[in-house]
Design a protein around this motif. Structure first.
Motif, PDB file in Angstrom:
ATOM      1  N   GLU A  43       0.850  -1.185   0.000  1.00  0.00           N
ATOM      2  CA  GLU A  43       0.000   0.000   0.000  1.00  0.00           C
ATOM      3  C   GLU A  43       0.892   1.243   0.000  1.00  0.00           C
ATOM      4  OE1 GLU A  43      -3.214   0.104  -0.075  1.00  0.00           O
ATOM      5  OE2 GLU A  43      -3.863  -1.909   0.484  1.00  0.00           O
ATOM      6  N   GLY A  57      -3.036   4.690  -1.604  1.00  0.00           N
ATOM      7  CA  GLY A  57      -3.016   4.176  -2.956  1.00  0.00           C
ATOM      8  C   GLY A  57      -3.521   5.147  -4.006  1.00  0.00           C
ATOM      9  N   SER A  59      -5.896   5.763  -7.299  1.00  0.00           N
ATOM     10  CA  SER A  59      -7.170   5.229  -7.779  1.00  0.00           C
ATOM     11  C   SER A  59      -7.012   4.520  -9.111  1.00  0.00           C
ATOM     12  CB  SER A  59      -8.190   6.360  -7.919  1.00  0.00           C
ATOM     13  OG  SER A  59      -9.384   5.884  -8.509  1.00  0.00           O
ATOM     14  N   GLU A  60      -7.728   3.417  -9.267  1.00  0.00           N
ATOM     15  CA  GLU A  60      -7.778   2.684 -10.528  1.00  0.00           C
ATOM     16  C   GLU A  60      -9.026   3.021 -11.335  1.00  0.00           C
ATOM     17  OE1 GLU A  60      -5.414  -1.279  -8.878  1.00  0.00           O
ATOM     18  OE2 GLU A  60      -7.587  -1.358  -9.185  1.00  0.00           O
ATOM     19  N   ASP A 166      -9.689   4.340  -5.133  1.00  0.00           N
ATOM     20  CA  ASP A 166     -10.639   3.278  -5.465  1.00  0.00           C
ATOM     21  C   ASP A 166      -9.909   2.161  -6.210  1.00  0.00           C
ATOM     22  OD1 ASP A 166     -13.088   2.010  -5.599  1.00  0.00           O
ATOM     23  OD2 ASP A 166     -13.781   3.144  -7.354  1.00  0.00           O
ATOM     24  N   THR A 167     -10.121   0.927  -5.800  1.00  0.00           N
ATOM     25  CA  THR A 167      -9.440  -0.207  -6.415  1.00  0.00           C
ATOM     26  C   THR A 167     -10.425  -1.139  -7.085  1.00  0.00           C
ATOM     27  OG1 THR A 167      -9.527  -1.429  -4.323  1.00  0.00           O
ATOM     28  CG2 THR A 167      -7.531  -0.159  -4.765  1.00  0.00           C
ATOM     29  N   ARG A 169     -11.414  -4.980  -7.714  1.00  0.00           N
ATOM     30  CA  ARG A 169     -11.233  -6.307  -7.144  1.00  0.00           C
ATOM     31  C   ARG A 169     -11.635  -7.380  -8.149  1.00  0.00           C
ATOM     32  NH1 ARG A 169     -11.453  -4.990  -1.637  1.00  0.00           N
ATOM     33  NH2 ARG A 169      -9.981  -3.271  -1.414  1.00  0.00           N
ATOM     34  N   SER A 345      -7.900  -6.805  -0.047  1.00  0.00           N
ATOM     35  CA  SER A 345      -6.493  -6.571   0.257  1.00  0.00           C
ATOM     36  C   SER A 345      -6.060  -7.443   1.427  1.00  0.00           C
ATOM     37  CB  SER A 345      -6.269  -5.095   0.588  1.00  0.00           C
ATOM     38  OG  SER A 345      -6.836  -4.792   1.857  1.00  0.00           O
ATOM     39  N   ASP A 351      -8.365  -0.583   4.108  1.00  0.00           N
ATOM     40  CA  ASP A 351      -9.267  -1.012   3.037  1.00  0.00           C
ATOM     41  C   ASP A 351     -10.669  -0.498   3.356  1.00  0.00           C
ATOM     42  OD1 ASP A 351     -10.992  -2.351   1.325  1.00  0.00           O
ATOM     43  OD2 ASP A 351      -9.792  -4.177   1.314  1.00  0.00           O
TER      44      ASP A 351
END
Length: 355
Positions: A43, A57, A59-60, A166-167, A169, A345, A351
């Motif tokens: 992270e 992190g 953002s994706e 924002d990730t 998953r 995560s 998270d």
């Protein structure tokens, strides 16, 4: 695999999401301390000024989840003048009553505070902000569209507990009811005089959507059991509130938080799989492999429960959409149990979905 079922009246409970427990049995775990700016467990922690919140992190999706310092609805234990506690741990209630005056008052308070915060952000950044989601249920915060640099500036503002990139998953699979001993519950081997097949329970499925027309989700199962809708006969929510022919008294609501405004149809199959595993009707599945025909009786863990489907994956699963699903489940949908068969995560303290 992450599977979340919390309070399934007299049912086997596997894995926990809403209660804050995390997959592999962490006992007496304390949130570790870090130096700001260090990289730990994959992270990236960033803080521009001493004493500011952390940005976890990049953002994706272009969204950043801003967690505010005041407690959310499910964890508010009192302390604000004129606002009674809403946390079930304090009120002693089995679940939040989202129609109670105390709960509505605190929702109004958080909503106003979030609006004031957005104004502060807009003044700080010098532009209008796009707020994609507001959260008040188990996390007090917002999902906003911002750059990484802007997220760092937002993290320094008063009242910010943390900012998360924002990730996306990945979907995970599941195992069958027989592996967790569900038949013993169905057959009354663990007690008598109880509803042991999910009657009166609403299961929320946070996944890739739902196959609306699969027999696992018919209003009557293969044995003639007719489902009862807790909202009222023919009353549906989400997509089904305005689109006839999708829901029924078994499948009572469906939402698309991945692409709002679009039907929450399962184009992957994973969401329908997990929904049927958790609460699919008892029926006979007929299929052929080569020249051999099969007729196999199947059912979910709680075959007489009602289903609410939340589409958050297609195929990736943004955390911002998952949090919005939890928010809806608590505030609007009378959900008792959440199923979350999505990866996460290895570090739950940073998270926002785990929080």
């Amino acid at each position: 695999m992450r599977k979340t079922l919390s309070r399934l009246s007299l049912f086997v409970v596997v894995f926990t999401f809403l209660t804050g427990l995390v997959g592999g049995q962490i006992s007496q775990a304390q949130e570790p301390e870090f130096e700001r700016g260090t990289v730990t467990s994959g992270e990236t922690f960033v803080a521009e000024a001493s004493g500011s919140a952390l940005v976890h992190g990049v953002s994706e999706t272009g969204l950043y989840i801003v967690r505010l310092s005041e407690p959310a609805l499910a964890s508010y234990r009192g302390g604000v003048s004129g606002l009674a506690p809403t946390s079930p741990e304090v009120t002693g209630k089995a679940k939040l009553d989202t129609s109670s005056p105390d709960v509505l008052a605190y929702i109004s308070y958080l909503t106003q505070k979030q609006a004031e915060f957005v104004s502060t952000v807009e003044q700080s950044l010098g532009r209008q902000m796009e707020v994609v989601y507001n959260y008040v249920g188990v996390l007090n915060g917002l999902a906003i569209r911002a750059s990484y640099e802007e997220a760092n500036e937002i993290a320094t503002l008063p009242g910010v507990a943390a900012v998360y990139g924002d990730t996306l998953r990945e979907l995970n699979t599941d195992v069958g009811p027989i592996h967790i001993g569900a038949p013993a519950i169905w057959n009354g081997d663990t007690g008598s005089g109880f509803a042991t097949r999910g009657e009166g329970i609403v299961i929320g499925i946070i996944d890739s959507g739902i196959n609306f027309f699969h027999p696992s989700f018919y209003a009557m199962d293969g044995g003639g059991y007719i489902h009862t809708n807790p909202y009222g006969d023919g009353v549906f929510k989400g997509w089904c509130a305005t689109h006839a022919g999708y829901c029924n008294n078994k499948l009572i609501a469906a939402y698309n938080f991945f692409t709002p405004g679009q039907p929450p149809v399962d184009t992957d199959g994973h969401g329908s799989h997990t929904a049927s595993t958790a609460g699919g009707n008892a029926h006979t599945a007929s299929f052929s492999i080569g020249t051999t025909d099969y007729n196999i009786p199947i059912q979910g863990v709680a075959p007489r429960a009602n289903i609410v489907a939340y589409k958050v994956c297609d195929p990736g699963c943004p955390g911002s959409a998952s949090i919005a699903s939890v928010n809806s489940a608590i505030l609007d949908d009378q959900v008792d149990v959440l199923n979350y068969s999505i990866s996460g995560s290895d570090f739950p303290w940073t998270d926002p979905v785990e929080l």
